[in-house]
Design an enzyme around this catalytic site. Structure first.
Site, PDB file in Angstrom:
ATOM      1  N   TYR A   1       0.823  -1.214   0.000  1.00 51.52           N
ATOM      2  CA  TYR A   1       0.000   0.000   0.000  1.00 51.52           C
ATOM      3  C   TYR A   1       0.854   1.259   0.000  1.00 51.52           C
ATOM      4  CZ  TYR A   1      -3.658   3.261   1.221  1.00 51.52           C
ATOM      5  OH  TYR A   1      -4.536   4.307   1.197  1.00 51.52           O
TER       6      TYR A   1
ATOM      7  N   TRP B   1       1.242   5.575  -1.983  1.00 53.23           N
ATOM      8  CA  TRP B   1       0.971   6.480  -3.105  1.00 53.23           C
ATOM      9  C   TRP B   1       2.018   6.400  -4.209  1.00 53.23           C
ATOM     10  CZ3 TRP B   1      -1.811  11.570  -3.736  1.00 53.23           C
ATOM     11  CH2 TRP B   1      -3.102  11.491  -3.196  1.00 53.23           C
TER      12      TRP B   1
HETATM   13  N1  LIG Z   1      -2.652   8.660  11.923  1.00 48.51           N
HETATM   14  C1  LIG Z   1      -2.991   8.670  10.632  1.00 48.51           C
HETATM   15  N2  LIG Z   1      -2.397   7.811   9.783  1.00 48.51           N
HETATM   16  C2  LIG Z   1      -2.723   7.822   8.468  1.00 48.51           C
HETATM   17  C3  LIG Z   1      -3.696   8.721   7.976  1.00 48.51           C
HETATM   18  C4  LIG Z   1      -4.324   9.614   8.901  1.00 48.51           C
HETATM   19  O1  LIG Z   1      -5.187  10.424   8.538  1.00 48.51           O
HETATM   20  N3  LIG Z   1      -3.936   9.565  10.213  1.00 48.51           N
HETATM   21  N4  LIG Z   1      -3.997   8.716   6.640  1.00 48.51           N
HETATM   22  C5  LIG Z   1      -3.783   7.474   5.905  1.00 48.51           C
HETATM   23  C6  LIG Z   1      -3.907   7.663   4.464  1.00 48.51           C
HETATM   24  S1  LIG Z   1      -5.394   8.333   3.933  1.00 48.51           S
HETATM   25  C7  LIG Z   1      -2.959   7.282   3.568  1.00 48.51           C
HETATM   26  S2  LIG Z   1      -3.302   7.372   1.884  1.00 48.51           S
HETATM   27  C8  LIG Z   1      -1.673   6.705   4.012  1.00 48.51           C
HETATM   28  C9  LIG Z   1      -0.493   7.148   3.122  1.00 48.51           C
HETATM   29  O2  LIG Z   1       0.560   6.296   3.297  1.00 48.51           O
HETATM   30  P1  LIG Z   1       1.669   6.069   2.153  1.00 48.51           P
HETATM   31  O3  LIG Z   1       1.051   6.176   0.804  1.00 48.51           O
HETATM   32  O4  LIG Z   1       2.402   4.827   2.489  1.00 48.51           O
HETATM   33  O5  LIG Z   1       2.597   7.343   2.389  1.00 48.51           O
HETATM   34  P2  LIG Z   1       3.706   8.008   1.463  1.00 48.51           P
HETATM   35  O6  LIG Z   1       4.535   8.835   2.361  1.00 48.51           O
HETATM   36  O7  LIG Z   1       3.079   8.687   0.300  1.00 48.51           O
HETATM   37  O8  LIG Z   1       4.555   6.754   0.992  1.00 48.51           O
HETATM   38  C10 LIG Z   1       4.980   6.553  -0.311  1.00 48.51           C
HETATM   39  C11 LIG Z   1       6.352   5.921  -0.293  1.00 48.51           C
HETATM   40  O9  LIG Z   1       6.699   5.608  -1.645  1.00 48.51           O
HETATM   41  C12 LIG Z   1       8.028   6.051  -1.900  1.00 48.51           C
HETATM   42  N5  LIG Z   1       8.137   6.298  -3.349  1.00 48.51           N
HETATM   43  C13 LIG Z   1       7.744   7.376  -4.059  1.00 48.51           C
HETATM   44  N6  LIG Z   1       8.022   7.210  -5.366  1.00 48.51           N
HETATM   45  C14 LIG Z   1       8.585   5.986  -5.490  1.00 48.51           C
HETATM   46  C15 LIG Z   1       9.074   5.237  -6.601  1.00 48.51           C
HETATM   47  O10 LIG Z   1       9.038   5.654  -7.753  1.00 48.51           O
HETATM   48  N7  LIG Z   1       9.574   3.985  -6.336  1.00 48.51           N
HETATM   49  C16 LIG Z   1       9.623   3.462  -5.073  1.00 48.51           C
HETATM   50  N8  LIG Z   1      10.106   2.227  -4.924  1.00 48.51           N
HETATM   51  N9  LIG Z   1       9.183   4.170  -4.004  1.00 48.51           N
HETATM   52  C17 LIG Z   1       8.669   5.403  -4.218  1.00 48.51           C
HETATM   53  C18 LIG Z   1       8.188   7.286  -1.050  1.00 48.51           C
HETATM   54  O11 LIG Z   1       9.539   7.605  -0.848  1.00 48.51           O
HETATM   55  C19 LIG Z   1       7.446   6.849   0.235  1.00 48.51           C
HETATM   56  O12 LIG Z   1       8.305   6.161   1.101  1.00 48.51           O
HETATM   57  O13 LIG Z   1      -1.426   7.087   5.371  1.00 48.51           O
HETATM   58  C20 LIG Z   1      -2.499   6.730   6.247  1.00 48.51           C
HETATM   59  N10 LIG Z   1      -2.102   6.952   7.628  1.00 48.51           N
HETATM   60  N1  LIG Z   2      -1.219  18.556   1.687  1.00 46.50           N
HETATM   61  C1  LIG Z   2      -1.678  17.288   1.683  1.00 46.50           C
HETATM   62  N2  LIG Z   2      -2.876  17.010   1.134  1.00 46.50           N
HETATM   63  C2  LIG Z   2      -3.358  15.738   1.117  1.00 46.50           C
HETATM   64  C3  LIG Z   2      -2.589  14.663   1.629  1.00 46.50           C
HETATM   65  C4  LIG Z   2      -1.318  14.976   2.216  1.00 46.50           C
HETATM   66  O1  LIG Z   2      -0.607  14.085   2.718  1.00 46.50           O
HETATM   67  N3  LIG Z   2      -0.898  16.292   2.212  1.00 46.50           N
HETATM   68  N4  LIG Z   2      -3.076  13.372   1.570  1.00 46.50           N
HETATM   69  C5  LIG Z   2      -4.159  13.077   0.630  1.00 46.50           C
HETATM   70  C6  LIG Z   2      -4.853  11.833   1.006  1.00 46.50           C
HETATM   71  S1  LIG Z   2      -4.065  10.354   0.725  1.00 46.50           S
HETATM   72  C7  LIG Z   2      -6.088  11.798   1.529  1.00 46.50           C
HETATM   73  S2  LIG Z   2      -6.855  10.301   1.850  1.00 46.50           S
HETATM   74  C8  LIG Z   2      -6.824  13.025   1.811  1.00 46.50           C
HETATM   75  C9  LIG Z   2      -7.471  12.923   3.193  1.00 46.50           C
HETATM   76  O2  LIG Z   2      -8.352  13.940   3.427  1.00 46.50           O
HETATM   77  P1  LIG Z   2      -9.076  14.021   4.836  1.00 46.50           P
HETATM   78  O3  LIG Z   2      -8.989  12.728   5.527  1.00 46.50           O
HETATM   79  O4  LIG Z   2     -10.437  14.547   4.636  1.00 46.50           O
HETATM   80  O5  LIG Z   2      -8.147  15.115   5.556  1.00 46.50           O
HETATM   81  P2  LIG Z   2      -7.870  15.594   7.055  1.00 46.50           P
HETATM   82  O6  LIG Z   2      -6.979  16.756   6.902  1.00 46.50           O
HETATM   83  O7  LIG Z   2      -7.427  14.465   7.913  1.00 46.50           O
HETATM   84  O8  LIG Z   2      -9.271  16.062   7.629  1.00 46.50           O
HETATM   85  C10 LIG Z   2     -10.177  16.879   6.935  1.00 46.50           C
HETATM   86  C11 LIG Z   2     -10.991  17.710   7.888  1.00 46.50           C
HETATM   87  O9  LIG Z   2     -11.839  16.883   8.691  1.00 46.50           O
HETATM   88  C12 LIG Z   2     -11.850  17.414  10.018  1.00 46.50           C
HETATM   89  N5  LIG Z   2     -12.239  16.352  10.956  1.00 46.50           N
HETATM   90  C13 LIG Z   2     -11.475  15.334  11.443  1.00 46.50           C
HETATM   91  N6  LIG Z   2     -12.212  14.553  12.282  1.00 46.50           N
HETATM   92  C14 LIG Z   2     -13.460  15.092  12.317  1.00 46.50           C
HETATM   93  C15 LIG Z   2     -14.702  14.749  12.980  1.00 46.50           C
HETATM   94  O10 LIG Z   2     -14.789  13.757  13.705  1.00 46.50           O
HETATM   95  N7  LIG Z   2     -15.779  15.536  12.752  1.00 46.50           N
HETATM   96  C16 LIG Z   2     -15.724  16.629  11.940  1.00 46.50           C
HETATM   97  N8  LIG Z   2     -16.836  17.330  11.754  1.00 46.50           N
HETATM   98  N9  LIG Z   2     -14.574  16.991  11.307  1.00 46.50           N
HETATM   99  C17 LIG Z   2     -13.479  16.229  11.485  1.00 46.50           C
HETATM  100  C18 LIG Z   2     -10.445  17.915  10.226  1.00 46.50           C
HETATM  101  O11 LIG Z   2     -10.395  18.876  11.271  1.00 46.50           O
HETATM  102  C19 LIG Z   2     -10.155  18.538   8.865  1.00 46.50           C
HETATM  103  O12 LIG Z   2     -10.608  19.865   8.822  1.00 46.50           O
HETATM  104  O13 LIG Z   2      -5.953  14.151   1.783  1.00 46.50           O
HETATM  105  C20 LIG Z   2      -5.178  14.206   0.580  1.00 46.50           C
HETATM  106  N10 LIG Z   2      -4.564  15.517   0.541  1.00 46.50           N
HETATM  107 MO   LIG Z   3      -5.281   8.610   1.597  1.00 45.92          MO
END
Ligand SMILES: Nc1nc2c(c(=O)[nH]1)N[C@H]1C(S)=C(S)[C@@H](COP(=O)(O)OP(=O)(O)OC[C@H]3O[C@@H](n4cnc5c(=O)[nH]c(N)nc54)[C@H](O)[C@@H]3O)O[C@H]1N2
Ligand SMILES: Nc1nc2c(c(=O)[nH]1)N[C@H]1C(S)=C(S)[C@@H](COP(=O)(O)OP(=O)(O)OC[C@H]3O[C@@H](n4cnc5c(=O)[nH]c(N)nc54)[C@H](O)[C@@H]3O)O[C@H]1N2
Ligand SMILES: [Mo]
Length: 723
Positions: A108, A110
């Site tokens: 898993y 990005w």
């Molecule tokens: N506490 C908490 N945890 C969360 C979340 C949260 O809201 N709260 N959000 C979750 C969500 S929504 C997501 S999507 C995940 C994201 O979790 P990940 O998608 O695992 O996070 P990234 O940091 O984007 O990791 C991508 C990795 O790929 C590597 N990479 C980039 N390009 C390449 C390439 O071309 N080749 C190779 N081999 N590697 C590459 C980067 O260096 C990096 O180490 O985290 C989740 N974790």
């Molecule tokens: N800059 C940046 N942008 C990203 C990413 C990143 O790593 N960096 N990651 C991308 C990815 S993989 C994903 S999945 C999306 C995730 O997007 P989201 O999961 O929607 O993003 P968050 O910033 O965790 O939260 C969005 C909003 O929800 C509010 N919120 C959290 N918990 C609650 C709740 O219980 N109730 C209410 N009413 N509000 C709540 C937070 O305060 C915040 O304002 O973002 C994407 N965009």
């Molecule tokens: Mo995500």
């Protein structure tokens, strides 16, 4: 006119690289982007970082056949042929001794915006050719939504692929009731890249048209500053209770919120964060129920929508045909586990679990293979994962940097960054397809993931299956041509590959938009949903028949395992939210300029309300200790009136840095919230991640907090040359 510099792209936007003497020195925004992301300034420092993986490396104790401890032992560098032989031998042995299900290739993450060299997809394709693997289903982003929406709406398209457009909202919507608001920081990002950032400006145009926005959110600043925006602070994880109360009141007394939303056109939205919580299925189901009670589903600018403010493309016109993308062949075996159940799988092989009405058994994993993801960033309860991660016989990781996950591997193979290879960026909700042209030479001995896997495929006798006989350049052209044919079938003429490559980008014409459910509303008999009843299911007989007390047959307010109403008062415990970072993409770019500038004494900032800080004697800029029964970490305090009392924010993505990796549960020094987050599923229905349901204690740190550079390299390896 001087010729344009080559173009490139990333999940955070298209840009024109500036290269001098073989080094990237700048990234200038693509001229067609009206709202480029500041994250572009982080790219040069990251591409030439000293913590690039420069050569293949193997954990010393693993090589010597001794147990040791992943994350603590030194590495030794070996040459490519030796490394590839080791990986090929291990794969052969595990297939022979334990079968394909023992290979965990979910991987898993990005990865890169480039669609051909998307590491996770290439790895899955490779493992499908070598005999199969245990993969992952659904995701961390919207696992709960993925589980519940098909039962309620017939499919999960509404979570991101189907939403009313900004134009429709500007024209029709009187009130925009946004659960989770609209964090502009998030819409910098779109998986697969962004040519023209449009979401923040889209919402601006909606507000300019006179729409009122209600930001229901523990955080005020996650909505635009505008006179038409009001803030309704809410305790995290209690939205379902509020929504069900509003539905009740709609048919009873009238209060101001009810008053507002029941007059004129109202669109109710929910960010994805809302459902990344214990019982995260419920707030989404409740939002749909409230929208149904208001009676505007299917009308332009009315009803409900998800993912606004979560990702850049929501609110743009969706396209019904494909953009260039590489597809992995189907996995020949079927032992996938829900994405967020990673640690459970490693700890409980052979044990059963429930998922969406059926029973499954966790496979026993002997080899973890990860490329393009960072589980020691993304998974919950990292101390628990660090222990579970010691169990398999071998861990192989491809990455460009010495990430926390690379440090926890046995064999680390250096991957190129996108700037070191040709590729194509194409977000599925995006207007632009962008040529990502190679701009610099591979750093150190880095190789493309596809080249690494092709060499392994050769060793394992599946080179033809893996490559279809195409080298990287031929595969890129083939991927583009496939998308071009698909576009042509939909009446859209894309240029041939050479013309596209020379121009650097192609812009799709903007199509017509139809409000979600418009046809269903107009004629539900001819356009039934794919639910059992053909209708939106506010009561689901199917879900009720599962008998799950953690997800009953209708939307319900169920107490989260940790929340502000549960135990001690907020003077003791704070609800910690871990939003997406404004300063990077998850853990990517953490050592870039934008992220580094935001840190406090090198640690991730943790934002808390002034009152909560005062009670604890904490001042802005202080080092703080944050802990609960699962772990402890250090962060820097940021004080703000924009966060409601009782709530603290610590963004995801600071690189996990245990003070002493040889000691289980050792304090984390850099501020990764996942050492504190609990690792259980949203419910037996969806088994999504519940990262937003956790309580913590916070105190001012003592004088001698240890420091370890989160972006260093492990013992035994050669550092990159740096900027
Ligand atoms: N506490 C908490 N945890 C969360 C979340 C949260 O809201 N709260 N959000 C979750 C969500 S929504 C997501 S999507 C995940 C994201 O979790 P990940 O998608 O695992 O996070 P990234 O940091 O984007 O990791 C991508 C990795 O790929 C590597 N990479 C980039 N390009 C390449 C390439 O071309 N080749 C190779 N081999 N590697 C590459 C980067 O260096 C990096 O180490 O985290 C989740 N974790
Ligand atoms: N800059 C940046 N942008 C990203 C990413 C990143 O790593 N960096 N990651 C991308 C990815 S993989 C994903 S999945 C999306 C995730 O997007 P989201 O999961 O929607 O993003 P968050 O910033 O965790 O939260 C969005 C909003 O929800 C509010 N919120 C959290 N918990 C609650 C709740 O219980 N109730 C209410 N009413 N509000 C709540 C937070 O305060 C915040 O304002 O973002 C994407 N965009
Ligand atoms: Mo995500």
């Amino acid at each position: 006119m001087s010729p344009r510099r080559p173009i490139h792209s990333a999940h955070w936007g298209a840009y024109r690289p500036r290269v001098e003497a073989g080094r990237l020195i700048g990234a200038e925004p693509f001229e067609a982007d009206p709202d480029p992301s500041p994250l572009l300034t982080s790219i040069p420092g990251v591409v030439h970082a000293t913590n690039r993986v420069t050569r293949p490396a193997v954990r010393k104790t693993w090589l010597e056949g001794r147990p040791g401890r992943r994350g603590a032992d030194p590495f030794v560098e070996i040459d490519w042929d030796e490394a590839l032989d080791l990986v090929a031998d291990t794969l052969r042995r595990v297939y022979r001794e334990s079968g394909p299900a023992a290979i965990f290739g979910g991987s898993y993450g990005w990865s890169s915006a480039g669609r051909l060299h998307h590491a996770k997809t290439q790895l899955k394709h490779f493992l499908a050719c070598t005999g199969g693997y245990t993969g992952q289903v659904s995701n961390y982003s919207y696992g709960a939504a993925d589980g519940i929406l098909p039962h309620v709406l017939g499919d999960a398209r509404m979570v991101e692929k189907h939403a009313s457009t900004w134009t429709e909202l500007a024209e029709h919507t009187d009130t925009l009731l946004m659960f989770g608001g609209f964090p502009a920081k998030n819409v910098q990002l779109e998986s697969g890249g962004v040519g023209a950032h449009s979401a923040r400006l889209g919402l601006e145009s909606v507000l300019a048209s006179g729409t009122q926005l209600i930001n229901v959110n523990p955080v005020r600043s996650d909505a635009p500053e505008h006179s038409a925006v009001s803030w309704l602070p809410i305790r995290p994880n209690t939205d379902t209770a509020l929504i069900l109360a509003v539905i009740g009141r709609l048919v009873e007394t009238i209060e101001s919120l009810v008053q507002r939303i029941s007059h004129g056109r109202t669109l109710i939205t929910g960010t994805w964060a809302l459902q990344r919580a214990d019982h995260g299925e419920q707030p989404y189901w409740a939002i749909i129920a409230l929208a149904a009670a208001l009676g505007q589903i299917g009308l332009p600018g009315g009803g409900f929508g998800f993912g606004y403010g979560s990702t850049g493309g929501v609110g743009s016109v969706a396209r019904s045909f494909g953009t260039p993308a590489f597809q992995a062949r189907p996995n020949p075996i079927d032992s996938d586990v829900p994405a967020a159940r990673l640690t459970d799988m490693l700890l409980h092989p052979g044990e059963g679990y429930e998922f969406n009405g059926a029973s499954y058994t966790y496979p026993k994993i002997d080899l973890i293979y990860w490329a393009g993801g960072n589980p020691f960033h993304h998974h919950q309860d990292l101390n628990r994962l660090a222990e579970a991660w010691q169990r398999p016989g071998t861990v192989v990781v491809h990455d460009s940097w010495w990430t926390p996950t690379a440090r926890m591997a046995d064999i680390v193979l250096p991957a190129t960054t996108t700037l070191e290879r040709d590729d194509i960026a194409a977000g599925s909700k995006e207007r632009f397809v962008v040529a990502m042209k190679r701009s610099i030479d591979p750093q150190g001995q880095a190789r493309n993931d596809r080249v690494i896997l092709a060499d392994l495929a050769k060793r394992l006798g599946v080179w033809q299956e893996y490559t279809d006989g195409r080298d990287d350049a031929e595969a890129l052209r083939w991927m583009y041509d496939k998308a071009r044919s698909s576009a042509a079938e939909h009446g859209c003429a894309m240029p041939d590959f050479d013309t596209f490559w020379a121009a650097g980008f192609f812009e799709f014409p903007v199509g017509e938009s139809i409000p979600p459910f418009a046809e269903f509303r107009h004629d539900p008999v001819s356009h039934p949903l794919s639910t059992p009843s053909g209708r939106i299911e506010i009561f689901s007989e199917t879900i009720a028949s599962f008998g799950y007390d953690d997800c009953p047959g209708h939307p319900s307010w169920l107490e989260p395992y940790e929340w502000l109403g549960s135990t001690a008062p907020a003077t003791v415990l704070l609800h910690l939210l871990s939003p997406q970072p404004a300063t990077r993409l998850h853990s990517q770019l953490d050592m870039g300029a934008v992220s580094i500038d935001s840190k406090i004494a090198g640690r991730e900032p943790c934002t808390m309300n002034l009152r909560d800080a005062e009670i604890r004697g904490i001042q802005d800029g202080d080092l703080i200790r944050v802990w609960n029964e699962r772990g402890e970490l250090y962060a820097g305090a940021r004080l703000s009136a924009d966060v409601m009392p009782g709530v603290a924010l610590l963004a995801t993505g600071a690189w996990y840095t245990p003070a002493d990796p040889s000691v289980p549960g050792s304090p984390e020094l850099h501020g990764n919230p996942n050492v504190l987050a609990r690792d259980v599923g949203t419910s037996r229905l969806a088994q999504g991640a519940t990262a937003q349901s956790l309580l913590v204690r916070i105190e001012k740190a003592g004088p001698d907090v240890p420091w370890v550079d989160p972006h260093g390299v492990p013992a035994g390896v050669t550092a990159g040359v740096g900027e």
